[in-house]
Design an enzyme around this catalytic site. Structure first.
Site, PDB file in Angstrom:
ATOM      1  N   ASN A 167       2.499  -2.850   7.841  1.00  0.00           N
ATOM      2  CA  ASN A 167       1.581  -3.953   8.162  1.00  0.00           C
ATOM      3  C   ASN A 167       2.155  -4.979   9.134  1.00  0.00           C
ATOM      4  O   ASN A 167       1.408  -5.680   9.811  1.00  0.00           O
ATOM      5  CB  ASN A 167       1.028  -4.612   6.900  1.00  0.00           C
ATOM      6  CG  ASN A 167       2.076  -5.298   6.080  1.00  0.00           C
ATOM      7  OD1 ASN A 167       3.274  -5.075   6.263  1.00  0.00           O
ATOM      8  ND2 ASN A 167       1.654  -6.129   5.146  1.00  0.00           N
ATOM      9  N   ASP A 245       5.822   0.700  -4.107  1.00  0.00           N
ATOM     10  CA  ASP A 245       6.571   1.075  -5.309  1.00  0.00           C
ATOM     11  C   ASP A 245       7.888   1.803  -5.048  1.00  0.00           C
ATOM     12  O   ASP A 245       8.798   1.761  -5.863  1.00  0.00           O
ATOM     13  CB  ASP A 245       5.735   2.039  -6.162  1.00  0.00           C
ATOM     14  CG  ASP A 245       4.592   1.308  -6.811  1.00  0.00           C
ATOM     15  OD1 ASP A 245       4.568   0.072  -6.705  1.00  0.00           O
ATOM     16  OD2 ASP A 245       3.726   1.983  -7.400  1.00  0.00           O
ATOM     17  N   THR A 246       7.963   2.497  -3.908  1.00  0.00           N
ATOM     18  CA  THR A 246       9.193   3.224  -3.549  1.00  0.00           C
ATOM     19  C   THR A 246      10.400   2.308  -3.698  1.00  0.00           C
ATOM     20  O   THR A 246      11.504   2.763  -4.011  1.00  0.00           O
ATOM     21  CB  THR A 246       9.140   3.663  -2.058  1.00  0.00           C
ATOM     22  OG1 THR A 246       7.797   3.843  -1.692  1.00  0.00           O
ATOM     23  CG2 THR A 246       9.990   4.851  -1.782  1.00  0.00           C
ATOM     24  N   GLU A 262      10.709  -6.526  -0.898  1.00  0.00           N
ATOM     25  CA  GLU A 262       9.405  -7.171  -1.088  1.00  0.00           C
ATOM     26  C   GLU A 262       8.407  -6.048  -1.302  1.00  0.00           C
ATOM     27  O   GLU A 262       8.191  -5.214  -0.427  1.00  0.00           O
ATOM     28  CB  GLU A 262       9.029  -7.998   0.133  1.00  0.00           C
ATOM     29  CG  GLU A 262       7.856  -8.910  -0.159  1.00  0.00           C
ATOM     30  CD  GLU A 262       6.903  -8.995   0.990  1.00  0.00           C
ATOM     31  OE1 GLU A 262       5.700  -8.742   0.760  1.00  0.00           O
ATOM     32  OE2 GLU A 262       7.338  -9.284   2.114  1.00  0.00           O
ATOM     33  N   CYS A 296       0.877  -8.612   1.946  1.00  0.00           N
ATOM     34  CA  CYS A 296       1.381  -8.835   0.580  1.00  0.00           C
ATOM     35  C   CYS A 296       0.926 -10.189   0.066  1.00  0.00           C
ATOM     36  O   CYS A 296       0.794 -10.396  -1.133  1.00  0.00           O
ATOM     37  CB  CYS A 296       2.908  -8.782   0.566  1.00  0.00           C
ATOM     38  SG  CYS A 296       3.523  -7.281   1.266  1.00  0.00           S
ATOM     39  N   GLU A 389      -3.418  -4.081  -6.646  1.00  0.00           N
ATOM     40  CA  GLU A 389      -3.447  -4.680  -5.310  1.00  0.00           C
ATOM     41  C   GLU A 389      -4.265  -3.778  -4.385  1.00  0.00           C
ATOM     42  O   GLU A 389      -3.814  -2.675  -4.069  1.00  0.00           O
ATOM     43  CB  GLU A 389      -1.997  -4.744  -4.838  1.00  0.00           C
ATOM     44  CG  GLU A 389      -1.741  -5.543  -3.642  1.00  0.00           C
ATOM     45  CD  GLU A 389      -0.275  -5.453  -3.178  1.00  0.00           C
ATOM     46  OE1 GLU A 389       0.112  -6.333  -2.427  1.00  0.00           O
ATOM     47  OE2 GLU A 389       0.445  -4.513  -3.543  1.00  0.00           O
TER      48      GLU A 389
HETATM   49  O1  G3P Z   1       2.780  -8.230   3.796  1.00  0.00           O
HETATM   50  C1  G3P Z   1       3.859  -8.833   4.414  1.00  0.00           C
HETATM   51  C2  G3P Z   1       4.070 -10.205   3.923  1.00  0.00           C
HETATM   52  O2  G3P Z   1       5.361 -10.554   4.182  1.00  0.00           O
HETATM   53  C3  G3P Z   1       3.024 -11.198   4.384  1.00  0.00           C
HETATM   54  O3  G3P Z   1       3.351 -11.980   5.467  1.00  0.00           O
HETATM   55  O4  G3P Z   1       2.984 -13.711   7.181  1.00  0.00           O
HETATM   56  O5  G3P Z   1       1.061 -12.372   6.380  1.00  0.00           O
HETATM   57  O6  G3P Z   1       2.087 -14.055   4.904  1.00  0.00           O
HETATM   58  P1  G3P Z   1       2.303 -13.077   6.007  1.00  0.00           P
END
Ligand code: G3P
Length: 494
Positions: A167, A245-246, A262, A296, A389
């Site tokens: 992402n 999950d990995t 993360e 995330c 999620e």
């Molecule tokens: O999904 C990655 C996470 O670090 C989100 O980053 O900048 O979209 O809050 P941001």
């Protein structure tokens, strides 16, 4: 584009980066990258062999010893140069992001610009943090030991393995690479399959910045074929991973090395009766639907007090009607999710909620990987969407009778990355932030990682090891102490 010509192989695949050179893999095999919108093959990357992976790590190990001796100001200078080249090439890199991860063009450009800012900041923060050591006086601790003092400094760990997700392939690559390098480490980059070509373009900018040969490499291929070798490699001294999950399996096998993980978030948005509902709705739209919810930190569950739920829902639904859905190149708000597997997973969550009595505020609509934004109301805790999620443009709403219900829901979630509270009562907000057991709680704004020097970390299965530029530099160094002993019993300075 002429600047990137070296990274193309004659067979149409992109090369991998080893010992300061772009090469084709001896495997003769490639991995396809599918465009999430067209569902056609967009790019090919090398499927590196275990031998090539070992060679990369060996070279990184050797190069790091020399890099650690390069003065800090000079290491920072390399990074500044890289940041400049990255910025100059933002358009072609953004185009790759659009083609392989389906990010809309304007957000893809922001990702590259943000990455260049991050690299420059890391260079400067490295100088601030690492140019100062500690001097410990002996006479502040009881007992013997007044005949010695300690000089402590931060030294590099060695080889850092950086594994970013699809992402933010560029941004989350540089968020690992730049702190590692400024701190005197070398880097082995394993890009995600979707996002690999953007990462290779980014690596070419590093190549152009003139970093020493072998200090950096980018190995591509299937995680299932080279992932275990990399993550259990005895010469890897730190792993920084962002993904799913990995990461839990990687953690369990990593051994005694610092790790930074993360692994997602089920970010709860708590809306109280005294909230500014217009503000909350605006942030829910941005926080829930940017990059089609594939962050995330996206808003992944709204817990709203019953009394204001209808008013909030109306505002959100009105704003959702204005979201554009379609082609990433056309800068639509909602673009296709990363894969068909992901689209089917999202559909499964939505259907499970509907079967169990949830109310859809829009019609369910999906074409290929494109999913129209959906607000799912009256969600209850027996529905999968309350806990899982989606990583897509659907948001559940749980109507709550007391703020404590929202806090309890947040605390029962495994993926405790961030959360947010909308209220005009700042005293309450701070008390509730304390009570919400999540890595970060935003007050009156949607969850977000940035600014990129802020601490950023998940609790429970959401991750381990705090991120953000400053924390990452600290995580990627270890303390080395030299204790000077005097023969006289008492030592005092001055
Ligand atoms: O999904 C990655 C996470 O670090 C989100 O980053 O900048 O979209 O809050 P941001």
């Amino acid at each position: 584009m002429a600047f990137f010509k070296d990274i193309f192989a004659p067979n149409g695949a992109f090369k991998f980066y080893i010992a300061g050179q772009w090469k084709e893999s001896d495997s003769g095999s490639t991995v396809d990258i599918i465009n999430p919108f067209t569902l056609q093959k967009q790019y090919k990357i090398q499927a590196c062999t275990p031998e090539e992976v070992n060679k990369c790590v060996d070279q990184a190990k050797a190069a790091q010893k020399l890099w650690a001796k390069v003065p800090l100001w000079k290491r920072a200078e390399y990074l500044h140069s890289f940041a400049k080249i990255l910025r100059t090439n933002k358009d072609p890199i953004a185009k790759c992001l659009t083609n392989e991860v389906g990010k809309c063009l304007k957000d893809a450009i922001v990702e590259v610009e943000r990455s260049a800012d991050l690299v420059s900041y890391a260079a400067e923060e490295g100088i601030r943090i690492l140019s100062v050591g500690r001097f410990c006086m002996p006479d502040c601790f009881p007992g013997n030991g007044r005949n010695k003092f300690c000089l402590a400094s931060k030294i590099p760990l060695g080889v850092v393995l950086a594994i970013p997700p699809f992402n933010y392939p560029v941004n989350l690559a540089v968020s690992k690479i730049s702190p590692a390098l400024v701190a005197g480490n070398s880097v082995v980059l394993k890009p995600p399959t979707q996002g690999a070509v953007s990462c290779l373009h980014m690596m070419h900018c590093m190549h152009a910045a003139g970093f020493p040969k072998g200090l950096l490499c980018a190995v591509t291929g299937k995680g299932s074929e080279i992932g275990d070798l990399l993550t259990t490699h005895p010469k890897v001294n730190c792993i920084s991973f962002t993904g799913g999950d990995t990461g839990i399996a990687i953690c369990k096998r990593a051994g005694m090395i610092p790790i930074q993980m993360e692994l997602g978030g089920k970010d709860v948005c708590l809306v109280l009766e005294d909230a500014d509902l217009e503000l909350a709705a605006t942030h829910i739209i941005k926080g829930g639907f940017s990059y089609s919810g594939q962050r995330c930190t996206a808003v992944k569950c709204i817990c709203v007090m019953e009394k204001v739920a209808d008013a909030l829902v109306k505002k959100i639904v009105d704003k959702m009607a204005k979201l554009t859905v379609g082609f990433p190149d056309a800068n639509c708000d909602i673009t296709p999710v990363i894969s068909t597997v992901s689209a089917e997973f999202i559909e499964g969550l939505a259907m499970d909620a509907r079967e169990k009595g949830a109310r859809f505020h829009q019609e369910w609509k999906r074409e290929g990987n494109l999913i129209w934004p959906l607000l799912i109301d009256n969600v209850t805790t027996n529905m999968r969407i309350a806990w899982e999620e989606p990583f897509g443009p659907i948001i559940p709403i749980i109507r709550i009778k007391t703020p404590q219900e929202g806090i309890d829901h947040c605390n029962a979630s495994k993926l405790a990355l961030q959360g947010c509270i909308f209220t005009k009562n700042i005293d309450n907000a701070i008390l509730m932030s304390d009570a919400m057991e999540s890595g970060t709680i935003q007050i009156n704004a949607a969850p977000a990682r940035g600014p990129d020097h802020f601490p950023f970390q998940g609790l429970r299965e959401s991750g381990i090891g705090s991120q953000g530029i400053t924390n990452t530099i600290n995580l990627m160094t270890k303390t080395k102490s030299t204790v000077i002993n005097f023969q006289k019993e008492t030592y005092t300075m001055g």
